[in-house]
Motif scaffolding. Sequence first.
Motif, PDB file in Angstrom:
ATOM      1  N   THR A   1       0.849  -1.189   0.000  1.00 29.89           N
ATOM      2  CA  THR A   1       0.000   0.000   0.000  1.00 29.89           C
ATOM      3  C   THR A   1       0.886   1.241   0.000  1.00 29.89           C
ATOM      4  OG1 THR A   1      -0.122   0.226   2.396  1.00 29.89           O
ATOM      5  CG2 THR A   1      -1.749  -1.236   1.349  1.00 29.89           C
ATOM      6  N   ARG A   2       0.305   2.370  -0.361  1.00 27.40           N
ATOM      7  CA  ARG A   2       1.067   3.623  -0.349  1.00 27.40           C
ATOM      8  C   ARG A   2       1.611   3.898   1.059  1.00 27.40           C
ATOM      9  NH1 ARG A   2       1.985   7.329  -3.860  1.00 27.40           N
ATOM     10  NH2 ARG A   2       2.399   9.477  -3.293  1.00 27.40           N
TER      11      ARG A   2
ATOM     12  N   ARG B   1       9.213   7.131  -4.871  1.00 30.47           N
ATOM     13  CA  ARG B   1       8.705   6.113  -3.949  1.00 30.47           C
ATOM     14  C   ARG B   1       8.963   4.759  -4.596  1.00 30.47           C
ATOM     15  NH1 ARG B   1       5.074   7.556   0.095  1.00 30.47           N
ATOM     16  NH2 ARG B   1       4.439   9.723  -0.027  1.00 30.47           N
ATOM     17  N   THR B   2       9.579   3.864  -3.867  1.00 29.42           N
ATOM     18  CA  THR B   2       9.715   2.497  -4.355  1.00 29.42           C
ATOM     19  C   THR B   2       8.405   1.801  -4.041  1.00 29.42           C
ATOM     20  OG1 THR B   2      12.098   2.510  -4.078  1.00 29.42           O
ATOM     21  CG2 THR B   2      11.013   0.345  -4.119  1.00 29.42           C
ATOM     22  N   LEU B   3       7.667   1.454  -5.085  1.00 37.17           N
ATOM     23  CA  LEU B   3       6.344   0.879  -4.903  1.00 37.17           C
ATOM     24  C   LEU B   3       6.403  -0.622  -4.647  1.00 37.17           C
ATOM     25  CD1 LEU B   3       4.518   2.807  -7.757  1.00 37.17           C
ATOM     26  CD2 LEU B   3       4.609   3.387  -5.313  1.00 37.17           C
ATOM     27  N   ASN B   4       7.338  -1.291  -5.337  1.00 37.48           N
ATOM     28  CA  ASN B   4       7.498  -2.726  -5.124  1.00 37.48           C
ATOM     29  C   ASN B   4       8.745  -3.181  -5.861  1.00 37.48           C
ATOM     30  OD1 ASN B   4       6.766  -5.368  -4.224  1.00 37.48           O
ATOM     31  ND2 ASN B   4       4.612  -4.769  -4.399  1.00 37.48           N
ATOM     32  N   TYR B   5       9.237  -4.354  -5.537  1.00 34.84           N
ATOM     33  CA  TYR B   5      10.413  -4.891  -6.191  1.00 34.84           C
ATOM     34  C   TYR B   5      10.381  -6.401  -6.099  1.00 34.84           C
ATOM     35  CZ  TYR B   5      11.960  -5.025  -1.374  1.00 34.84           C
ATOM     36  OH  TYR B   5      12.017  -5.250  -0.030  1.00 34.84           O
ATOM     37  N   GLY B   6      11.025  -7.015  -7.046  1.00 30.69           N
ATOM     38  CA  GLY B   6      11.117  -8.463  -7.077  1.00 30.69           C
ATOM     39  C   GLY B   6      12.538  -8.881  -7.375  1.00 30.69           C
ATOM     40  N   GLU B   7      12.684 -10.118  -7.767  1.00 34.16           N
ATOM     41  CA  GLU B   7      14.018 -10.638  -8.055  1.00 34.16           C
ATOM     42  C   GLU B   7      14.598 -10.003  -9.320  1.00 34.16           C
ATOM     43  OE1 GLU B   7      16.188 -14.953  -8.719  1.00 34.16           O
ATOM     44  OE2 GLU B   7      14.102 -14.866  -8.070  1.00 34.16           O
ATOM     45  N   HIS B   8      13.733  -9.654 -10.299  1.00 35.28           N
ATOM     46  CA  HIS B   8      14.215  -9.177 -11.594  1.00 35.28           C
ATOM     47  C   HIS B   8      13.794  -7.754 -11.944  1.00 35.28           C
ATOM     48  CE1 HIS B   8      15.595 -13.213 -12.405  1.00 35.28           C
ATOM     49  NE2 HIS B   8      14.403 -13.658 -12.041  1.00 35.28           N
TER      50      HIS B   8
END
Length: 114
Positions: free
Chosen positions: A11-12, A27-34
């Motif tokens: 969420t924000r 803002r870093t909203l989300n991240y994954g492996e790639h």
Amino acid sequence: MRKMAEPSLTTRADTREVEMWSGVSRRTLNYGEHTSIHEIRMARGSVVPPHTHPHEQTGYLVSGRMLIEMPGLRKELAAGDSWLIPGGVEHSATAREDALFVDVFSPAREEYRD
């Protein structure tokens, strides 16, 4: 912080705003492996100076207008426009008016993990 490969719903309220340059915040909203996804705000007249990084960068301009420059390319973009910047290519941006955009990086920008 969670592990990179775990599913995530963010969420924000889970994010924080980080000033990158004067008038430019992310803002870093989300991240994954790639990949990682970031919301960027630029105040009118603010500048992201020329820089490079190894990450491929795609972006979508949600609102506002901005000038993006790369070797051999210079274009003013408006809401609804997008870009692709290959890794290692020098680029810069200037906000012609207040701008909001979303950038996706591959591989994920580890230094932007908040």
